[in-house]
Design a protein around this motif. Structure first.
Motif, PDB file in Angstrom:
ATOM      1  N   GLN A  35      -9.179 -11.210  -0.885  1.00 22.56           N
ATOM      2  CA  GLN A  35      -8.541 -10.706   0.331  1.00 22.56           C
ATOM      3  C   GLN A  35      -7.019 -10.735   0.225  1.00 22.56           C
ATOM      4  N   ARG A  36      -6.490 -11.770  -0.405  1.00 17.84           N
ATOM      5  CA  ARG A  36      -5.035 -11.862  -0.511  1.00 17.84           C
ATOM      6  C   ARG A  36      -4.502 -10.726  -1.390  1.00 17.84           C
ATOM      7  N   LYS A  37      -5.203 -10.469  -2.496  1.00 15.58           N
ATOM      8  CA  LYS A  37      -4.801  -9.362  -3.371  1.00 15.58           C
ATOM      9  C   LYS A  37      -4.933  -8.027  -2.621  1.00 15.58           C
ATOM     10  N   LEU A  38      -6.016  -7.898  -1.868  1.00 13.06           N
ATOM     11  CA  LEU A  38      -6.237  -6.658  -1.114  1.00 13.06           C
ATOM     12  C   LEU A  38      -5.094  -6.389  -0.138  1.00 13.06           C
ATOM     13  N   VAL A  39      -4.771  -7.375   0.698  1.00 10.31           N
ATOM     14  CA  VAL A  39      -3.756  -7.121   1.730  1.00 10.31           C
ATOM     15  C   VAL A  39      -2.364  -6.964   1.116  1.00 10.31           C
ATOM     16  N   GLN A  40      -2.110  -7.654   0.014  1.00  9.59           N
ATOM     17  CA  GLN A  40      -0.807  -7.504  -0.636  1.00  9.59           C
ATOM     18  C   GLN A  40      -0.672  -6.130  -1.279  1.00  9.59           C
ATOM     19  N   ASP A  41      -1.742  -5.647  -1.901  1.00  7.49           N
ATOM     20  CA  ASP A  41      -1.701  -4.292  -2.470  1.00  7.49           C
ATOM     21  C   ASP A  41      -1.595  -3.241  -1.360  1.00  7.49           C
ATOM     22  N   LEU A  42      -2.229  -3.497  -0.222  1.00  8.10           N
ATOM     23  CA  LEU A  42      -2.143  -2.538   0.886  1.00  8.10           C
ATOM     24  C   LEU A  42      -0.702  -2.399   1.387  1.00  8.10           C
ATOM     25  N   VAL A  43      -0.007  -3.510   1.568  1.00  2.49           N
ATOM     26  CA  VAL A  43       1.368  -3.370   2.078  1.00  2.49           C
ATOM     27  C   VAL A  43       2.278  -2.734   1.029  1.00  2.49           C
ATOM     28  N   ARG A  44       1.929  -2.868  -0.248  1.00  8.92           N
ATOM     29  CA  ARG A  44       2.721  -2.182  -1.282  1.00  8.92           C
ATOM     30  C   ARG A  44       2.611  -0.662  -1.125  1.00  8.92           C
ATOM     31  N   ILE A  45       1.458  -0.181  -0.682  1.00  9.25           N
ATOM     32  CA  ILE A  45       1.327   1.269  -0.476  1.00  9.25           C
ATOM     33  C   ILE A  45       1.591   1.632   0.998  1.00  9.25           C
ATOM     34  N   ARG A  46       2.261   0.733   1.695  1.00  4.13           N
ATOM     35  CA  ARG A  46       2.698   0.925   3.092  1.00  4.13           C
ATOM     36  C   ARG A  46       1.532   1.126   4.051  1.00  4.13           C
ATOM     37  N   VAL A  47       0.476   0.384   3.825  1.00  4.29           N
ATOM     38  CA  VAL A  47      -0.655   0.379   4.756  1.00  4.29           C
ATOM     39  C   VAL A  47      -0.731  -1.019   5.353  1.00  4.29           C
ATOM     40  N   ARG A  48      -0.684  -1.107   6.675  1.00  4.94           N
ATOM     41  CA  ARG A  48      -0.664  -2.389   7.366  1.00  4.94           C
ATOM     42  C   ARG A  48      -2.099  -2.840   7.642  1.00  4.94           C
ATOM     43  N   PRO A  49      -2.554  -3.965   7.090  1.00  4.78           N
ATOM     44  CA  PRO A  49      -3.885  -4.469   7.435  1.00  4.78           C
ATOM     45  C   PRO A  49      -3.980  -4.681   8.958  1.00  4.78           C
ATOM     46  N   ASP A 107      -0.838   7.677  -3.752  1.00  4.56           N
ATOM     47  CA  ASP A 107      -0.133   8.950  -3.551  1.00  4.56           C
ATOM     48  C   ASP A 107      -0.546   9.606  -2.231  1.00  4.56           C
ATOM     49  N   ALA A 108      -1.839   9.534  -1.907  1.00  2.00           N
ATOM     50  CA  ALA A 108      -2.305  10.103  -0.632  1.00  2.00           C
ATOM     51  C   ALA A 108      -1.617   9.389   0.535  1.00  2.00           C
ATOM     52  N   CYS A 109      -1.518   8.056   0.456  1.00  2.00           N
ATOM     53  CA  CYS A 109      -0.877   7.293   1.529  1.00  2.00           C
ATOM     54  C   CYS A 109       0.611   7.598   1.585  1.00  2.00           C
ATOM     55  N   ASP A 110       1.211   7.802   0.428  1.00  2.00           N
ATOM     56  CA  ASP A 110       2.628   8.158   0.379  1.00  2.00           C
ATOM     57  C   ASP A 110       2.859   9.488   1.100  1.00  2.00           C
ATOM     58  N   ARG A 111       2.002  10.466   0.846  1.00  3.95           N
ATOM     59  CA  ARG A 111       2.148  11.765   1.524  1.00  3.95           C
ATOM     60  C   ARG A 111       1.970  11.609   3.037  1.00  3.95           C
ATOM     61  N   LEU A 112       1.001  10.805   3.431  1.00  2.64           N
ATOM     62  CA  LEU A 112       0.754  10.625   4.866  1.00  2.64           C
ATOM     63  C   LEU A 112       1.916   9.919   5.552  1.00  2.64           C
ATOM     64  N   THR A 113       2.428   8.860   4.951  1.00  2.00           N
ATOM     65  CA  THR A 113       3.529   8.138   5.599  1.00  2.00           C
ATOM     66  C   THR A 113       4.790   8.997   5.626  1.00  2.00           C
ATOM     67  N   ARG A 114       5.012   9.786   4.564  1.00  2.00           N
ATOM     68  CA  ARG A 114       6.165  10.697   4.578  1.00  2.00           C
ATOM     69  C   ARG A 114       6.030  11.751   5.662  1.00  2.00           C
ATOM     70  N   ALA A 115       4.777  12.088   5.998  1.00  2.00           N
ATOM     71  CA  ALA A 115       4.544  13.052   7.078  1.00  2.00           C
ATOM     72  C   ALA A 115       4.622  12.359   8.446  1.00  2.00           C
ATOM     73  N   GLY A 116       4.957  11.088   8.451  1.00  2.00           N
ATOM     74  CA  GLY A 116       5.186  10.387   9.717  1.00  2.00           C
ATOM     75  C   GLY A 116       3.945   9.759  10.322  1.00  2.00           C
ATOM     76  N   VAL A 117       2.887   9.619   9.534  1.00  2.00           N
ATOM     77  CA  VAL A 117       1.651   9.021  10.048  1.00  2.00           C
ATOM     78  C   VAL A 117       1.644   7.526   9.701  1.00  2.00           C
ATOM     79  N   PRO A 118       1.785   6.631  10.702  1.00  2.00           N
ATOM     80  CA  PRO A 118       1.700   5.201  10.387  1.00  2.00           C
ATOM     81  C   PRO A 118       0.271   4.854   9.970  1.00  2.00           C
ATOM     82  N   LEU A 119       0.160   4.088   8.890  1.00  2.00           N
ATOM     83  CA  LEU A 119      -1.171   3.789   8.357  1.00  2.00           C
ATOM     84  C   LEU A 119      -1.563   2.338   8.572  1.00  2.00           C
ATOM     85  N   GLY A 120      -2.823   2.146   8.983  1.00  2.00           N
ATOM     86  CA  GLY A 120      -3.395   0.808   9.084  1.00  2.00           C
ATOM     87  C   GLY A 120      -4.658   0.760   8.248  1.00  2.00           C
TER      88      GLY A 120
END
Ligand SMILES: *Cc1c(COP(=O)(O)O)cnc(C)c1O
Length: 446
Positions: free
Chosen positions: A277-291, A248-261
């Motif tokens: 690591q595979r689970k980590l990076v896949q879950d990250l892109v689901r919450i719109r955070v780019r490894p 939810d925190a990442c959702d608020r940030l991306t909606r505010a226009g902050v690209p997340l890595g």
């Protein structure tokens, strides 16, 4: 709310009766952090090793938010979150080859708290405080000291340096954690940076969304969005850290226009496994955070037990590239001891190369050949407007100068000697063909 569901509202039993408005208040989380044997015994059973570390004087600061400690499985002494934040006896043992300032950041500081190592961007250390403290912290030499907080005088010196240094177009706020600054102070910092015309982008490096997602309020996101373009890198190391609160925190940030890595650190016993690591990076892109980066653990005192061979990092990247979304694959980097900067390290896909053909392998191991073009008409730098006056001056940043010409002299036999020397940056002197250590320990300046 984030469209994707993750585990939510995990609380250690002692927090069960805390009212939601307190639990969800970042100030409550910060003022109820755990740091002593007595605190931790209320949520889990400490091992002998942890108890010993927690009762040792002079160890790197311990502090964990109730939210983050609640993500630990109390019955698992090897829990991957536990290992990141609760000290163990291995921390006490000094390791040879470890360094206080392994990246030579202090030597690259034109003014206190500014690290100017790359030509067009600077790292700005704005606080020594964090929401919780990672046991492998690369800046444990300065981070955590409760008496060394934000200094107005140093901040003004940093701003002055940035104003008179027009090649800086990217300022990276770090620390410590910039999001632990008082909200007014953080806004002042962003607005003062925005007043400087040549600063094109501002970046924030923060683990607050992970340790303290309650801090990412709508009010905070609205404030940040006034100073765009602002980018943010968070720091997640294990899939267990990805909760509904973080999503939810990442959702608020991306909606505010902050690209997340995301920048993670390769840690023995925590995430040194291709499946984790595979689970980590896949879950990250689901919450719109780019490894973004996967870091080799730095040579920091007290963090030796977290180190892995570099081969492990290469194996992980090999297990990601091609096997999952390209968006999900970070760049694996070794931050060179002695201050050479981040060096990407990758599996080899280019097997052989001649003037007309290259031989490659793909992620499955299949070999392919690729014909180079016979007629290549390169663009003309003399007429290209982007090429005019754009070459960096050799020696401008030290690193450019280091590579200029010298690298050409290195022959295979020179490496034998290098393998038998101490760590750190070296330069091969063209006149004597001898290695010269650079940087730390009275070596030649870059
Ligand atoms: C990592 C780092 C940066 C930023 O590097 P990028 O590759 O642009 O993300 C800048 N300055 C210093 C000193 C750094 O360590």
């Amino acid at each position: 709310m984030s469209p994707v569901a993750f585990p939510a509202n995990k609380r250690a039993p002692i927090y069960r009766d805390v009212p939601d408005e307190k639990w969800n208040d970042w100030r409550w989380q910060l003022s109820h952090r755990l740091n002593s044997v007595e605190d931790f015994e209320q949520v889990l059973r400490l091992t002998e090793s942890e108890r010993k570390a927690l009762t040792t004087q002079g160890l790197f600061r311990v502090d964990i938010t109730p939210y983050f400690v609640s993500l630990i499985n109390p019955d698992d002494p090897d829990d991957p979150i536990r290992k990141q934040v609760i000290p163990r006896a291995e921390e006490i043992v000094p390791f040879t080859g470890m360094m206080e300032d392994s990246l030579a950041e202090d030597r690259h500081s034109p003014v206190p708290g500014l690290v100017h190592r790359y030509p067009d961007r600077v790292l700005m250390l704005v606080t020594t405080q964090c929401a919780s403290y990672c046991r492998y912290c690369t800046r444990s030499r300065i981070v955590g000291d409760p008496s060394a907080t934000f200094s107005r005088a140093e901040f003004e010196m940093q701003i002055e340096y940035l104003k008179r240094t027009p090649q800086v177009r990217d300022v990276l706020l770090s620390g410590g954690d910039p999001l632990t600054l008082a909200p007014k102070l953080l806004e002042e910092l962003l607005s003062r940076l925005r007043e400087i015309e040549h600063i094109e982008i501002i970046r924030i490096g923060s683990r607050v969304p992970v340790f303290l997602p309650q801090r990412i309020t709508q009010e905070f996101c609205d404030m940040v969005s006034k100073y765009h373009p602002v980018w943010m890198n968070i720091h997640v190391n294990h899939p267990n850290e990805i909760t509904q609160e973080l999503a939810d925190a990442c959702d608020r940030l991306t909606r505010a226009g902050v690209p997340l890595g995301n920048q993670s650190v390769l840690l023995a016993g925590v995430n040194d496994c291709v499946h984790v690591q595979r689970k980590l990076v896949q879950d990250l892109v689901r919450i719109r955070v780019r490894p973004y980066y996967l870091y080799q653990c730095d040579l920091v005192e007290g963090a030796g037990h977290f180190r892995t061979p570099v081969a492990k990092g290469i194996e992980i990247i090999e297990g990601l590239r091609g096997h999952t979304s390209g968006y999900a694959v970070p760049t694996y980097v070794v931050d060179a001891p002695g201050g050479g900067g981040k060096i990407p390290v990758m599996p080899n896909y280019l097997i052989s190369m001649s003037d007309h053909k290259i031989i490659l392998r793909n992620y499955e191991g299949y070999i392919t050949t690729y014909e180079e073009p016979i007629t290549y008409q390169p663009h003309d730098p003399k007429t290209c407007p982007y090429c005019q006056n754009k070459r960096p001056e050799p020696g401008q940043t030290g690193i450019t100068g280091l590579l200029d010409g010298d690298a050409m002299f290195i022959k295979p036999e020179h490496f034998d000697e290098l393998h038998n020397r101490g760590g750190g940056l070296h330069r091969l002197r063209a006149d004597t063909e001898k290695w010269k250590p650079l940087g730390i320990g009275g070596g030649e300046e870059l």
